[in-house]
Design an enzyme around this catalytic site. Structure first.
Site, PDB file in Angstrom:
ATOM      1  N   HIS A  68     -44.912 -45.379  15.903  1.00  0.00           N
ATOM      2  CA  HIS A  68     -45.249 -44.180  16.686  1.00  0.00           C
ATOM      3  C   HIS A  68     -45.397 -44.549  18.167  1.00  0.00           C
ATOM      4  O   HIS A  68     -45.538 -45.726  18.504  1.00  0.00           O
ATOM      5  CB  HIS A  68     -46.571 -43.564  16.188  1.00  0.00           C
ATOM      6  CG  HIS A  68     -47.760 -44.445  16.452  1.00  0.00           C
ATOM      7  ND1 HIS A  68     -48.047 -45.550  15.690  1.00  0.00           N
ATOM      8  CD2 HIS A  68     -48.718 -44.401  17.417  1.00  0.00           C
ATOM      9  CE1 HIS A  68     -49.128 -46.143  16.148  1.00  0.00           C
ATOM     10  NE2 HIS A  68     -49.558 -45.474  17.217  1.00  0.00           N
ATOM     11  N   ASP A  70     -48.011 -43.424  21.380  1.00  0.00           N
ATOM     12  CA  ASP A  70     -49.268 -42.699  21.562  1.00  0.00           C
ATOM     13  C   ASP A  70     -48.995 -41.474  22.433  1.00  0.00           C
ATOM     14  O   ASP A  70     -48.072 -41.480  23.254  1.00  0.00           O
ATOM     15  CB  ASP A  70     -50.314 -43.607  22.214  1.00  0.00           C
ATOM     16  CG  ASP A  70     -50.708 -44.773  21.305  1.00  0.00           C
ATOM     17  OD1 ASP A  70     -50.446 -44.689  20.086  1.00  0.00           O
ATOM     18  OD2 ASP A  70     -51.258 -45.756  21.815  1.00  0.00           O
ATOM     19  N   HIS A 125     -44.645 -48.496  18.658  1.00  0.00           N
ATOM     20  CA  HIS A 125     -45.359 -49.614  18.034  1.00  0.00           C
ATOM     21  C   HIS A 125     -45.771 -49.260  16.610  1.00  0.00           C
ATOM     22  O   HIS A 125     -45.780 -48.086  16.233  1.00  0.00           O
ATOM     23  CB  HIS A 125     -46.562 -50.043  18.887  1.00  0.00           C
ATOM     24  CG  HIS A 125     -47.532 -48.945  19.213  1.00  0.00           C
ATOM     25  ND1 HIS A 125     -47.268 -47.951  20.119  1.00  0.00           N
ATOM     26  CD2 HIS A 125     -48.766 -48.668  18.736  1.00  0.00           C
ATOM     27  CE1 HIS A 125     -48.288 -47.126  20.195  1.00  0.00           C
ATOM     28  NE2 HIS A 125     -49.218 -47.527  19.367  1.00  0.00           N
ATOM     29  N   ARG A 136     -58.354 -56.554   8.964  1.00  0.00           N
ATOM     30  CA  ARG A 136     -58.046 -56.425  10.395  1.00  0.00           C
ATOM     31  C   ARG A 136     -58.655 -55.129  10.937  1.00  0.00           C
ATOM     32  O   ARG A 136     -58.617 -54.101  10.270  1.00  0.00           O
ATOM     33  CB  ARG A 136     -56.528 -56.395  10.601  1.00  0.00           C
ATOM     34  CG  ARG A 136     -56.120 -56.245  12.045  1.00  0.00           C
ATOM     35  CD  ARG A 136     -54.593 -56.297  12.194  1.00  0.00           C
ATOM     36  NE  ARG A 136     -54.241 -56.292  13.593  1.00  0.00           N
ATOM     37  CZ  ARG A 136     -54.109 -55.186  14.321  1.00  0.00           C
ATOM     38  NH1 ARG A 136     -54.303 -54.014  13.781  1.00  0.00           N
ATOM     39  NH2 ARG A 136     -53.792 -55.270  15.596  1.00  0.00           N
TER      40      ARG A 136
END
Ligand code: AKG
Ligand code: FE2
Length: 192
Positions: A68, A70, A125, A136
């Site tokens: 996607h 941002d 990304h 994570r």
């Protein structure tokens, strides 16, 4: 958490101010973009997202976060723990961005892409789950403009070359809705 958000808001404003100044955008226009309270809701519209990626025994079968861009003007990202974040580079493909201690990542979002007429492109990304047992985490601070304003491509009034807007003018709230409807692909929907 509140202190972190305050610091990120200050940092985001400094980064965006520098870019807007570079683009030649007036102080008056800047003030509209950097207003941090949405009049319609009466509270700040910036958002801090806490991402959590638990380990998976079969990482090839899952995706941490799908590819996607941002929507924000910019996003300030703090990665905690192991690898996983990847950015897409034309001609190269997916490139990992490993966390580095004491380092924040600044992603350009679609709204700055539109405003800068593509000079500051938003970056595709995604997050992959790694084949290890560590959980994570990441903190993504989205530096957004107020929902009620319109974002239009800024073309330099005085330039050696002709300037054409690549995108139509779009209301911030409307653009969020377009992205939600087009499963994340907002820019092609407003391309002229
Ligand atoms: O977890 C990460 O490193 C990236 C998070 C992200 O891209 C997002 O929240 O939009
Ligand atoms: Fe993101």
């Amino acid at each position: 958490m509140e202190e972190y958000q305050r610091e990120m808001k200050g940092l985001g404003e400094r980064i965006i101010r520098l870019i807007l100044k570079f683009l030649g955008i007036s102080e008056e226009e800047m003030m509209k973009l950097l207003t941090s309270t949405d009049e319609s809701i009466g509270k700040p519209h910036m958002a801090l997202r806490l991402n959590s990626y638990p380990p998976c025994p079969d990482p090839g079968q899952v995706m941490g976060l799908a590819a996607h861009t941002d929507t924000s003007l910019c996003t300030i990202l703090h990665q905690v723990g192991n690898n996983g974040l990847q950015i897409f580079k034309d001609g190269t493909g997916w490139v990992p961005l490993s966390p580095m201690s004491g380092t924040l990542i600044v992603n350009i979002g679609d709204l700055l892409h539109i405003l800068s007429n593509g000079r500051f492109p938003s970056i595709l990304h995604r997050v992959m789950i790694q084949e290890n047992k560590e959980h994570r985490f990441s903190l993504a601070y989205f530096y957004d403009p107020p929902g009620e304003i319109y974002i239009s491509p800024y073309c330099k009034p005085l330039s050696d070359t002709p300037q054409f807007p690549l995108y139509r003018s779009v209301n911030v709230k409307e653009y969020f809705a377009i992205k939600a409807k087009k499963t994340g692909k907002g820019l092609p929907a407003i391309k002229i």
